[in-house]
Design a protein around this motif. Sequence first.
Motif, PDB file in Angstrom:
ATOM      1  N   ASP A 173      35.449  43.729  45.400  1.00 52.08           N
ATOM      2  CA  ASP A 173      34.135  43.683  44.022  1.00 52.08           C
ATOM      3  C   ASP A 173      34.599  43.223  42.370  1.00 52.08           C
ATOM      4  OD1 ASP A 173      33.364  42.680  46.113  1.00 52.08           O
ATOM      5  OD2 ASP A 173      31.826  43.731  45.860  1.00 52.08           O
ATOM      6  N   ASP A 206      29.711  37.978  62.335  1.00 56.40           N
ATOM      7  CA  ASP A 206      29.228  38.902  61.536  1.00 56.40           C
ATOM      8  C   ASP A 206      30.117  40.144  60.875  1.00 56.40           C
ATOM      9  OD1 ASP A 206      27.000  37.210  60.747  1.00 56.40           O
ATOM     10  OD2 ASP A 206      25.984  38.224  62.959  1.00 56.40           O
ATOM     11  N   ILE A 207      30.274  40.321  61.720  1.00 59.24           N
ATOM     12  CA  ILE A 207      31.587  42.172  61.742  1.00 59.24           C
ATOM     13  C   ILE A 207      32.787  41.783  60.900  1.00 59.24           C
ATOM     14  CG2 ILE A 207      33.002  43.430  63.632  1.00 59.24           C
ATOM     15  CD1 ILE A 207      31.232  43.112  65.631  1.00 59.24           C
ATOM     16  N   ARG A 239      32.374  39.687  58.603  1.00 64.28           N
ATOM     17  CA  ARG A 239      32.316  39.918  57.475  1.00 64.28           C
ATOM     18  C   ARG A 239      32.175  41.446  57.098  1.00 64.28           C
ATOM     19  NH1 ARG A 239      27.283  35.754  56.346  1.00 64.28           N
ATOM     20  NH2 ARG A 239      27.044  36.688  57.918  1.00 64.28           N
ATOM     21  N   ALA A 240      31.029  41.650  58.320  1.00 69.30           N
ATOM     22  CA  ALA A 240      31.058  43.559  57.009  1.00 69.30           C
ATOM     23  C   ALA A 240      32.357  44.188  56.284  1.00 69.30           C
ATOM     24  CB  ALA A 240      30.914  44.067  58.325  1.00 69.30           C
ATOM     25  N   GLU A 241      33.844  43.664  57.827  1.00 71.01           N
ATOM     26  CA  GLU A 241      35.028  44.330  57.401  1.00 71.01           C
ATOM     27  C   GLU A 241      35.366  44.080  55.865  1.00 71.01           C
ATOM     28  OE1 GLU A 241      36.526  43.619  61.562  1.00 71.01           O
ATOM     29  OE2 GLU A 241      35.895  45.938  62.796  1.00 71.01           O
ATOM     30  N   GLN A 242      35.691  42.719  55.916  1.00 71.71           N
ATOM     31  CA  GLN A 242      36.209  42.364  54.695  1.00 71.71           C
ATOM     32  C   GLN A 242      35.800  42.619  53.244  1.00 71.71           C
ATOM     33  OE1 GLN A 242      35.464  38.659  52.909  1.00 71.71           O
ATOM     34  NE2 GLN A 242      34.941  37.635  54.105  1.00 71.71           N
ATOM     35  N   GLY A 243      36.593  43.569  52.645  1.00 69.63           N
ATOM     36  CA  GLY A 243      36.237  44.126  51.313  1.00 69.63           C
ATOM     37  C   GLY A 243      34.904  44.014  50.370  1.00 69.63           C
ATOM     38  N   THR A 244      34.077  45.793  51.623  1.00 69.06           N
ATOM     39  CA  THR A 244      33.174  46.192  51.049  1.00 69.06           C
ATOM     40  C   THR A 244      33.501  46.625  49.540  1.00 69.06           C
ATOM     41  OG1 THR A 244      33.563  47.408  52.460  1.00 69.06           O
ATOM     42  CG2 THR A 244      31.090  45.322  52.874  1.00 69.06           C
ATOM     43  N   SER A 245      34.948  47.568  49.447  1.00 70.10           N
ATOM     44  CA  SER A 245      34.564  48.383  47.616  1.00 70.10           C
ATOM     45  C   SER A 245      34.974  47.845  47.122  1.00 70.10           C
ATOM     46  CB  SER A 245      36.737  49.114  48.101  1.00 70.10           C
ATOM     47  OG  SER A 245      37.025  48.170  47.563  1.00 70.10           O
TER      48      SER A 245
END
Lengths: 295, 529
Positions: free
Chosen positions: A21, A8-9, A11-17
């Motif tokens: 996207d 989960d972590i 997934r949260a960390e990767q590429g959320t900018s």
Amino acid sequence: MNARAIDDIARAEQGTSLWKDAWLRLRKNHLAVFGLVILALFVIIALLTPWIAPYSYQAQDLELGASGPSAAHWLGTDIFGRDLMTQIMYGGRISLAVGFVATAVALLIGVTWGAIAGYVGGRTDAVMMRLVDILYALPFMIFIVLLTVVFGRNMLLLFLAIGAVEWLTMARIMRGQVQSLRQQEFVEAAISLGLSPATLIRRHLVPNALGPIIVYTTLTIPNVMLLEAFLSFLGLGIQPPQTSWGLLISYGAETMEEYPWLLIFPGVALTLTLFSLNFLGDGLRDALDVRGAKD
Amino acid sequence: MALLDVQDLAVSFVTRNGTNKAVDGISFSVELGKITAIIGESGSGKSVACYSLLGLVPMPPGRIDGGRALFEGRDLLKLEETELRRIRGRDIAMIFQDPMTCLNPYMTIGKQLMEPLLYHRKVTTAQARARALELLAEVGIRDPESTIDNFPHEFSGGMRQRVMIAMALINEPKLLIADEPTTALDVTIQAQILKLIAELQHKRDIGVIFISHDLAVVADIADTIVVMKQGQIVETGNREGIFRNARHPYTQKLLAAIPTDSKPPRPGAAEPLIRVQNLCTWFSQGRGREPVRAVNDVSFDINRGEVLGLVGESGSGKSTIGRSILRLVPVTSGEVRFDGTDLTALEGRELKTMRRRMQMIFQDPFASLNPRMTVYDTLAEPLLLHGIETRKSVAQGVLKLMDDVGLARAFVRKYPHEFSGGQRQRIAIGRALATRPEFVVADEPVSALDVTIQAQILDLMQQLSREYGLTMLFVSHDLAVVRHLADRILVLYKGEVVEQGTGDELFERPRQAYTRQLLQSIPGRSLLS
């Protein structure tokens, strides 16, 4: 910590900018990618021109004169016997540089100016926007002539002068966008989190105002290129033997009945650039609009 | 014979992602002189069902899959567009939710009223005007002669809704479809409009379909209640039957979502965390004009761990008080002390430090989240800004917040538009709690949500305020909700506090006339007692 939580972590960390996207979405847009590839190609050619150009841009072959495309000169030669492909390559350096640098200047000043005026509002806004109105009212030609008289003629000045005129509209668009966004609750939420005005503008307002700005930018770049041609034509910009696409086109237009290729090839280069810019601009606008995303 | 008899109506929307059955074989009927209420949450198909009867569902993507709708012996679903147009506005009229957007701002209300009359019947302009005046008087517009030539912006929301009703009735329809006609209005106005609709319906002996998401709203007026869920009717019954012995679990859930209890008294010492003294927030209207006194000389305390309810209609200044305390609007005069510090004097770094300790939850979860930031970005921002988590640990902090507010971890990379209203409000609550605040202003946090979702969010807020030990200012126009949640209630009218007390005190022994009026306006109050 179990494997699930780590997952989960990760997934949260990767590429959320937003930009990452947007890039993922842009890649799926074939036209935009096509535009990007063409533009990149032109820029690379422009950068490498001194090493890969087939001839020197000053090399003349007066005996040859104007000739059509041949094995020695792929795109033909002009009336002084200069290789057209070399001319277009050197001209591209100037045109692309003017287009990108002047627009970047306009973008930087305009977006910052408009965002501040729209965000702060009140008297600051009134003063800032009246200044924009005054600059609008100043005839562009007089402004340029004044600049060249005072500072002499150089390329950097040309970039700055064009940028300094083009930012006005950008500032107005940005101000309007920011003013309407300012009313929204998420801006209030950001203020109550304790964000500084600069961070708030950068993180919350500018990304939400990008749509119209990007469209206007893609319209500005070709505008700037044509403006440079116009100035050069009047003798205020680039001077021969240096050249630009705008100049090549205007010379080509004079002789288009006898030597049409002198108009066609520089025209194709400019048109291709403009098309690519438009495709890329539309693609970027869609890619940055997360709401329109289908995936 | 029923005025309108709908049998097995099915409507679906065909999209790229497949076919969505919006209405899945429903049957109901409307009698002359009766009100049929259709209840359901957003997406239940209640509006689509009614709009499809009048050919107002865009096709495509909409598609009528079957059924019939007999209106005076004619099947509405089989009529041509030209025939339908003759029925629309003449035999069947509609009232919509938002009176602000349903009137043309550039036309006087008189012209707008006369339009359907001139279109559907052979009358002269003078006759139409006389009829318009009659109707305005009938729907309770004071002095119609002098207001008929006014523009919509010169009317309040409630008055505009009255104009809309007049417009719907001007052609003497036999069936009136009212789509959430009171949702955008204040409670007191809502009560008036409900009464008006019931009176007109009775006097004119017409059939009414009343669409609403809120069972309580129709509790006093509906004859028949139809409860819809996911395109199907789960229960139909008369009012008594539904409210006294609902059979279907969903109806029971809807009934349970209506808050009827009051919060038990809170033990413990009273130590004020917030002290508001003589607070005034005025808004300038430009030079030479009287300022709007949104908040005028208001004083109150909020004790540590207490939930203070702030009640009043729109324009009473209740939201402005919350925003003034949080320094989101400039305070004109007065003092706001937070744990002893005067907030009105703080600037820069000191203000930022205090902001960490007080947060806000906004009304509209669609506007309060940045549309271009994912859940992760939204929640990570306050954590990083105030140094609560480091860059390394922030992802864990975000996931912890999502767990706390009941959002699945898998949603972490999604954008606000991909969530429902209730989920968005959970994100907004998570953002407000991220800084571990001591004090939270909740500005109508559930009024934009469906009733069942509303109950869930209220539960969540109660649970979190215990876990986080929050002190809360809960702003709402809905007395029932406030009573359910707040330890003490302040009643606000035109920027001033008119009454305060515990929920039970106010409900059982209201001292002021205005409080009594508010109490009488609570929809379905007959059920509360």
